[in-house]
Design a protein around this motif. Sequence first.
Motif, short mmCIF file in Angstrom:
data_model
loop_
_atom_site.label_atom_id
_atom_site.label_comp_id
_atom_site.label_asym_id
_atom_site.label_seq_id
_atom_site.Cartn_x
_atom_site.Cartn_y
_atom_site.Cartn_z
N ILE A 1 -1.86 -6.63 -5.12
CA ILE A 1 -1.27 -7.31 -6.26
C ILE A 1 -0.78 -8.67 -5.80
O ILE A 1 -0.30 -8.82 -4.67
CB ILE A 1 -0.11 -6.48 -6.87
N ASN A 2 -0.96 -9.67 -6.63
CA ASN A 2 -0.48 -11.03 -6.35
C ASN A 2 0.57 -11.39 -7.39
O ASN A 2 0.26 -11.51 -8.58
CB ASN A 2 -1.64 -12.04 -6.41
N THR A 3 1.82 -11.54 -6.96
CA THR A 3 2.90 -11.81 -7.90
C THR A 3 2.99 -13.28 -8.31
O THR A 3 3.67 -13.58 -9.29
CB THR A 3 4.26 -11.37 -7.32
N MET A 4 2.33 -14.16 -7.58
CA MET A 4 2.16 -15.55 -8.04
C MET A 4 0.71 -15.93 -7.76
O MET A 4 0.39 -16.61 -6.80
CB MET A 4 3.13 -16.50 -7.34
N PRO A 5 -0.20 -15.47 -8.62
CA PRO A 5 -1.63 -15.69 -8.38
C PRO A 5 -2.00 -17.15 -8.56
O PRO A 5 -1.23 -17.95 -9.12
CB PRO A 5 -2.29 -14.82 -9.45
N GLY A 6 -3.20 -17.51 -8.08
CA GLY A 6 -3.72 -18.84 -8.33
C GLY A 6 -3.61 -19.18 -9.80
O GLY A 6 -3.97 -18.37 -10.65
N PHE A 7 -3.11 -20.38 -10.12
CA PHE A 7 -2.77 -20.67 -11.50
C PHE A 7 -3.31 -22.03 -11.95
O PHE A 7 -2.76 -22.66 -12.84
CB PHE A 7 -1.24 -20.61 -11.66
N THR A 8 -4.38 -22.48 -11.34
CA THR A 8 -5.05 -23.67 -11.86
C THR A 8 -5.83 -23.25 -13.11
O THR A 8 -6.08 -22.06 -13.32
CB THR A 8 -6.03 -24.26 -10.84
N PRO A 9 -6.23 -24.20 -13.97
CA PRO A 9 -6.99 -23.82 -15.16
C PRO A 9 -8.26 -23.04 -14.85
O PRO A 9 -8.71 -22.23 -15.66
CB PRO A 9 -7.31 -25.16 -15.82
N SER A 10 -8.84 -23.25 -13.67
CA SER A 10 -10.07 -22.56 -13.31
C SER A 10 -9.84 -21.28 -12.52
O SER A 10 -10.79 -20.59 -12.17
CB SER A 10 -10.98 -23.50 -12.50
N SER A 11 -8.58 -20.97 -12.22
CA SER A 11 -8.28 -19.74 -11.48
C SER A 11 -8.56 -18.52 -12.36
O SER A 11 -8.53 -18.59 -13.58
CB SER A 11 -6.81 -19.73 -11.04
N MET A 12 -8.78 -17.40 -11.70
CA MET A 12 -9.15 -16.20 -12.44
C MET A 12 -8.05 -15.73 -13.39
O MET A 12 -8.34 -15.32 -14.52
CB MET A 12 -9.50 -15.09 -11.45
N TYR A 13 -6.79 -15.81 -12.98
CA TYR A 13 -5.72 -15.30 -13.84
C TYR A 13 -5.70 -16.03 -15.20
O TYR A 13 -5.76 -15.37 -16.24
CB TYR A 13 -4.36 -15.41 -13.13
N LYS B 1 0.83 -1.21 0.00
CA LYS B 1 0.00 0.00 0.00
C LYS B 1 0.86 1.26 0.00
O LYS B 1 0.51 2.26 -0.65
CB LYS B 1 -0.94 -0.01 1.21
N VAL B 2 1.97 1.22 0.73
CA VAL B 2 2.87 2.38 0.75
C VAL B 2 3.39 2.67 -0.65
O VAL B 2 3.42 3.83 -1.10
CB VAL B 2 4.03 2.13 1.73
N VAL B 3 3.81 1.63 -1.36
CA VAL B 3 4.32 1.80 -2.72
C VAL B 3 3.22 2.32 -3.64
O VAL B 3 3.43 3.25 -4.44
CB VAL B 3 4.88 0.47 -3.26
N PHE B 4 2.02 1.74 -3.55
CA PHE B 4 0.93 2.15 -4.43
C PHE B 4 0.51 3.60 -4.16
O PHE B 4 0.21 4.36 -5.08
CB PHE B 4 -0.25 1.20 -4.29
N GLU B 5 0.47 3.99 -2.89
CA GLU B 5 0.13 5.38 -2.57
C GLU B 5 1.16 6.34 -3.17
O GLU B 5 0.81 7.39 -3.72
CB GLU B 5 0.05 5.56 -1.06
N PHE C 1 1.72 -3.05 -11.72
CA PHE C 1 2.75 -4.05 -12.02
C PHE C 1 4.12 -3.36 -12.10
O PHE C 1 5.10 -3.82 -11.50
CB PHE C 1 2.40 -4.72 -13.35
N ASP C 2 4.16 -2.24 -12.81
CA ASP C 2 5.41 -1.50 -12.97
C ASP C 2 5.83 -0.81 -11.68
O ASP C 2 7.02 -0.62 -11.42
CB ASP C 2 5.29 -0.48 -14.09
N ALA C 3 4.85 -0.41 -10.85
CA ALA C 3 5.16 0.33 -9.62
C ALA C 3 6.00 -0.48 -8.66
O ALA C 3 6.86 0.08 -7.96
CB ALA C 3 3.86 0.78 -8.94
N ILE C 4 5.78 -1.79 -8.59
CA ILE C 4 6.60 -2.62 -7.70
C ILE C 4 7.72 -3.34 -8.46
O ILE C 4 8.41 -4.18 -7.90
CB ILE C 4 5.75 -3.65 -6.91
#
Length: 370
Positions: free
Chosen positions: A328-340, A149-153, A302-305
Amino acid sequence: MTERKPQVLLLFGGRSSEHSVSCVTAAGVMHAIDRERFDVVPVGITRQGEWTLLTEDPQDWALNTGSLPEISDVDNPVQLSTDPNKTSLMSLSKSVVSELGEIDVVFPLLHGPFGEDGSIQGMLEMAGVSYVGSGIAASAMGMDKHFMKVVFESAGFKVGPYEVITNKQWLRDSDSALQRCERLEYPLFVKPARAGSSVGITKVDVPSELRDAIEVARREDPKVIVEQGIIGREIECGVLEGRGSTPSRASLPGEISVADNGHTFYDFEAKYVDGAAANLSCPAQLSDEATAQIRELAVKAFDAIDAEGLSRVDFFYTPEGEWIINEINTMPGFTPSSMYPQMWAKTGIDYRELIDELIALASERRIGLR
């Protein structure tokens, strides 16, 4: 002479509370990865931190009948070994050290502390091996909801009101920590600062519930963040790093809505156990202008961090048309049904292509400072 295929080490499990989620993610990648292009070496990390060579059968690590997979046996212990020219996987079985082959890329399918937080990334940098995803600093910032949050602000994003309670603050004067939270409007969401998959999160509706909720979060992480609830739609966007000097790319956005099924928010059970608990829609029903805005903001985050490889960026979209960044999730859920992966499939890159692209991005990136 047949050219050697690149050998990809799938690293999963780990010491965090997201151990089982990591196993499910690995099952999805194991099933989909192109075996004609890559040789796959699955290595699991137990909750105690031991590395072991595992089977290549995705069903061994899939989510079956609601049960969560677990890496417990260390029948084939292994470790990475390096020399100036290559990084190899070494078998330690029966006190005999033997080389199992050179490792070209590590795909660290690890979620949470000791995996997604820069820990494993630092080890892989020291080993001199390419790996999928963000480097040390971006992984650490992306894992810590406070510093994120500090970085994003500082980058100009709007974040919701929050308070941070460190371990020493809580042990020294818990009443003072609770008083600081009085400026926040209920409901509140009490979270471990450095955990994911909604583990340890409690929705708090009245002040009398706050102390207990903080203690629940502290079981996962001694550092706790208390966030004011935001009225708005939960919209997510996937980001994929660009090749070379080309800009990063954003997927079409997706939306999460929790069904009335005993879940008051998108908690661990709703994400991974109760399939009817949430509705995931992609692309989200937004105006063209709003869709363009969130895609631009996701790349900016993505670029901010200084992220690399992949990330999923989560926002609240308020009734007033304002975007408030959640995380931000740098290793998001990555199953075929995951949102990413779902968001990228709707954008034109299917699951197997996404895996190929992430390995290619890791392979072309230099190790060390960049």
